[in-house]
Design an enzyme around this catalytic site. Structure first.
Site, short mmCIF file in Angstrom:
data_model
loop_
_atom_site.label_atom_id
_atom_site.label_comp_id
_atom_site.label_asym_id
_atom_site.label_seq_id
_atom_site.Cartn_x
_atom_site.Cartn_y
_atom_site.Cartn_z
N HIS A 20 0.87 -1.27 0.26
CA HIS A 20 -0.10 0.08 -0.12
C HIS A 20 0.92 1.31 -0.12
O HIS A 20 2.03 1.24 0.64
CB HIS A 20 -1.09 0.00 1.18
CG HIS A 20 -1.97 -0.91 1.32
ND1 HIS A 20 -3.03 -0.96 2.19
CD2 HIS A 20 -2.32 -2.09 0.45
CE1 HIS A 20 -3.78 -1.92 1.86
NE2 HIS A 20 -3.26 -2.69 0.86
N GLU A 25 0.98 3.84 1.78
CA GLU A 25 1.41 4.53 3.08
C GLU A 25 2.89 3.51 3.51
O GLU A 25 3.68 3.91 3.91
CB GLU A 25 0.59 4.11 4.21
CG GLU A 25 -0.54 5.06 4.00
CD GLU A 25 -1.80 4.41 3.18
OE1 GLU A 25 -2.95 4.93 3.26
OE2 GLU A 25 -1.57 3.41 2.54
N CYS A 68 -5.87 1.98 5.95
CA CYS A 68 -6.51 0.71 6.32
C CYS A 68 -5.91 0.32 7.70
O CYS A 68 -4.87 1.07 8.28
CB CYS A 68 -6.56 -0.29 5.32
SG CYS A 68 -4.69 -0.82 5.23
N CYS A 111 -2.18 -0.45 7.17
CA CYS A 111 -1.48 0.89 7.25
C CYS A 111 -1.35 1.64 8.74
O CYS A 111 -0.37 2.14 8.91
CB CYS A 111 -2.00 1.64 6.23
SG CYS A 111 -1.29 1.14 4.52
#
Length: 142
Positions: free
Chosen positions: A46, A48, A76, A79
């Site tokens: 992801h 991040e 999420c 993260c």
């Protein structure tokens, strides 16, 4: 946040969900990331997490206590957990994520009273632009 949006654009151009993130230390960007799940065949890639990995290398430490992370969407659970472990001091994000947000939308991972790290949070920064990029991506996929 503008740089995070540019990172999201890179994800979009690569056919990934357009999410971007930037880690800042003082006035300097130390990490950039955009979703790379498909390109890397990595469910943890992801934006991040990619930005945190780059920042850790740049800073030379897995703790990023003096850093801030800017993301185009509410992180999420995965993260948010990574932000806690990195000891990020402040999160700034764009659009809320009503399906997977772990700041306040679905669950509260960040600043949960039982965890040992808290951070400042500001949401809604350039939220319209962030949300539009995501909505357009999913409109075209349907």
């Amino acid at each position: 946040m503008e740089e995070a949006l540019r990172c999201a654009q890179r994800a979009l151009e690569a056919g990934e969900v357009p999410v971007g993130a930037v880690v800042v230390s003082g006035e300097r960007i130390v990490g950039r990331g955009w979703n790379r799940n498909i390109a890397d065949s990595d469910p943890t890639a992801h934006a991040e997490v990619v930005a945190l990995r780059e920042a850790g290398t740049a800073v030379g430490n897995h703790r990023l206590a003096e850093c801030e992370l800017f993301a185009t969407i509410e992180p999420c659970a995965m993260c948010a957990g990574a932000l806690i472990h990195a000891r990020i001091k402040r999160l700034v994000y764009g659009a809320d994520d009503p399906k997977a947000g772990a700041v306040h939308s679905v669950i509260q991972v960040l600043n949960h009273p039982r965890l040992n790290h808290t951070m400042k949070v500001r949401g809604g920064v350039l939220a319209g632009r962030s949300a539009e990029m995501l909505q357009e991506f999913f409109r075209k996929r349907r």
